[in-house]
Scaffold this active site. Structure first.
Site, PDB file in Angstrom:
ATOM      1  N   SER A 200       7.687  49.684  43.393  1.00  0.00           N
ATOM      2  CA  SER A 200       7.334  51.009  43.896  1.00  0.00           C
ATOM      3  C   SER A 200       6.072  50.911  44.752  1.00  0.00           C
ATOM      4  CB  SER A 200       7.086  51.944  42.709  1.00  0.00           C
ATOM      5  OG  SER A 200       6.567  53.175  43.162  1.00  0.00           O
ATOM      6  N   CYS A 326       3.411  59.387  33.059  1.00  0.00           N
ATOM      7  CA  CYS A 326       4.667  60.118  33.088  1.00  0.00           C
ATOM      8  C   CYS A 326       4.944  60.801  31.771  1.00  0.00           C
ATOM      9  CB  CYS A 326       5.814  59.172  33.419  1.00  0.00           C
ATOM     10  SG  CYS A 326       5.397  58.102  34.785  1.00  0.00           S
TER      11      CYS A 326
HETATM   12  C1  LIG Z   1       5.293  54.035  37.878  1.00  0.00           C
HETATM   13  C2  LIG Z   1       6.341  53.226  37.233  1.00  0.00           C
HETATM   14  C3  LIG Z   1       7.698  53.469  37.465  1.00  0.00           C
HETATM   15  C4  LIG Z   1       8.168  54.627  38.312  1.00  0.00           C
HETATM   16  O1  LIG Z   1       7.911  54.439  39.668  1.00  0.00           O
HETATM   17  P1  LIG Z   1       7.939  55.737  40.637  1.00  0.00           P
HETATM   18  O2  LIG Z   1       7.839  55.156  42.000  1.00  0.00           O
HETATM   19  O3  LIG Z   1       6.759  56.563  40.255  1.00  0.00           O
HETATM   20  O4  LIG Z   1       9.240  56.405  40.394  1.00  0.00           O
HETATM   21  C5  LIG Z   1       8.625  52.658  36.862  1.00  0.00           C
HETATM   22  N1  LIG Z   1       8.241  51.647  36.077  1.00  0.00           N
HETATM   23  C6  LIG Z   1       6.950  51.368  35.834  1.00  0.00           C
HETATM   24  C7  LIG Z   1       6.605  50.207  34.964  1.00  0.00           C
HETATM   25  C8  LIG Z   1       5.959  52.146  36.397  1.00  0.00           C
HETATM   26  O5  LIG Z   1       4.679  51.877  36.138  1.00  0.00           O
END
Ligand SMILES: *Cc1c(COP(=O)(O)O)cnc(C)c1O
Length: 388
Positions: A200, A326
């Protein structure tokens, strides 16, 4: 005084070099990469250049990179994509109890709505999956193993290669969520032996709302988003050209600067951690002491709520969080700390300090000067004290 940001695991500010690379693609270079004229070809070329940057960052071919809307979509695409390719026969998925919710809830959905069976592997007190447990969990109908590379709450690094060897031996597709790994530890898809890898942009100094999924050539899976033939039919939708350009640049910078950043951040993190552990009583470190990324310190402060520390620090202009960004809305302690066997009364006192590209010595000093007073004040009024 500006905000001291120590929550880099939740998100990162876009690097100015990334923003600069993106800007032309919002305005003068706005062409749709699929259109048939010169303006569009510039957009297409930019997307393909970013794909090359991704490929060299991950050690894969550019044809194996699929751009998505972020880590959550990449995780969903990987897991549902493989599961839906096995829909007639259903079957079995192996994952771990400490995954991000984008993985965990996707697995639960496949279990509840489609009748797949899922094994949620336990972790030890340090938050590590044991490869022997993976081997024991494998069944004849196991199609997918999904284990994250680096945990977002405690920073622990999983033994991916050992797990990959088991997956390969049994012909099982192996996915990893590497969102927290890129730019912090080496990520090479062949060295790790993974078939699918999520990342991401906003976790590595790129923009929010864009990410990628590495898909090893020949992996049997379905697309999640249907429509046009974008991304070789793996992900329909007009490409987020500025976002993709930003992601490519961000990955390039993160890989280039990884060693320097590790050397710079490790002593800062260690000093923060050691000083908090020695100067405040009743503090415990969560996560493995060595097998973890250099930028994360997750500590439990007994007899106080992590949430209260977060609020107190916020009033002083310091941004930290309890575990995962989250799940701050969700009631109850972290599923990661619970899986590590940390008692609820200890888990609820946990605070995650996430250091990053703009963290300086003075920021650590400031946090260290604030923390003893905050913890002392909160403990003086804490009802948790008597229950412990
Ligand atoms: C932040 C995160 C995600 C989600 O990524 P987004 O781009 O915010 O949807 C998934 N896995 C981990 C380990 C993360 O830290």
């Amino acid at each position: 005084m500006g905000v001291i940001y120590m929550d880099y695991n939740a998100t990162t500010p876009a690097d100015p070099r990334v923003v600069e690379a993106m800007l032309p693609y919002f305005t003068e270079r706005f062409g749709n990469p699929s259109s048939p004229y010169g303006l569009a070809h510039k957009s297409r070329a930019a997307v393909e250049r970013a794909r090359e940057q991704m490929a060299s960052g991950l050690g894969c071919r550019s044809s194996e990179v699929v751009f998505t809307s972020g880590g959550s979509e990449s995780d969903n695409s990987a897991i549902k994509g493989v599961a839906f390719a096995h829909l007639p026969e259903r079957g079995h998925i192996i994952t771990s109890a400490i995954e991000h919710h984008a993985v965990l809830l996707t697995c639960e959905y496949l279990e509840k709505e489609f009748g797949f069976s899922v094994t949620y592997l336990p972790v030890d007190a340090d938050g590590l999956v044991d490869a022997k447990d993976v081997r024991r969990a494998v069944r004849d109908d196991t199609w997918l193993i999904s284990v994250m590379y680096v945990n977002n709450e405690v920073g622990t690094i999983q033994p991916l290669k050992e797990i990959a060897d088991i997956a390969r031996e049994h012909g099982i597709t192996f996915h990893t969520d590497a969102v927290q790994a890129i730019g912090k530890i080496p990520v090479d898809v062949d060295a790790l032996g993974v078939d699918l890898l999520s990342l991401s942009a906003h976790k590595l100094y790129g923009p929010k709302g864009v990410g990628a999924l590495y898909v090893r050539a020949g992996t049997r899976m379905h697309p999640l988003v249907h429509g046009g033939s974008h991304e070789r039919g793996m992900r329909a939708g007009t490409e987020n050209v500025p976002g993709i350009v930003g992601l490519g640049k961000a990955v390039e910078l993160a890989v280039d600067e990884m060693e320097i950043e590790t050397a710079r951040l490790t002593p800062l993190r260690d000093r923060l951690e050691k000083t908090l552990l020695s100067e405040i009583s009743g503090v415990a470190l969560n996560g493995h002491r060595e097998k973890r990324i250099p930028s994360t310190a997750n500590l439990s402060f007994l007899f106080v709520e992590g949430e209260s520390i977060v609020l107190s620090l916020d009033m002083e202009g310091v941004a930290v969080s309890t575990g995962s960004a989250c799940t701050t809305d969700a009631a109850g302690p972290s599923h990661v700390l619970a899986a590590m066997g940390i008692k609820p009364n200890v888990a609820q006192g946990s605070v995650r300090f996430g250091l990053g590209r703009h963290t300086r010595e003075a920021d650590v000093d400031r946090v260290l000067s604030l923390m003893p007073g905050i913890v002392e004040r909160l403990r003086a009024i804490s009802p948790l004290r008597d229950r412990a």
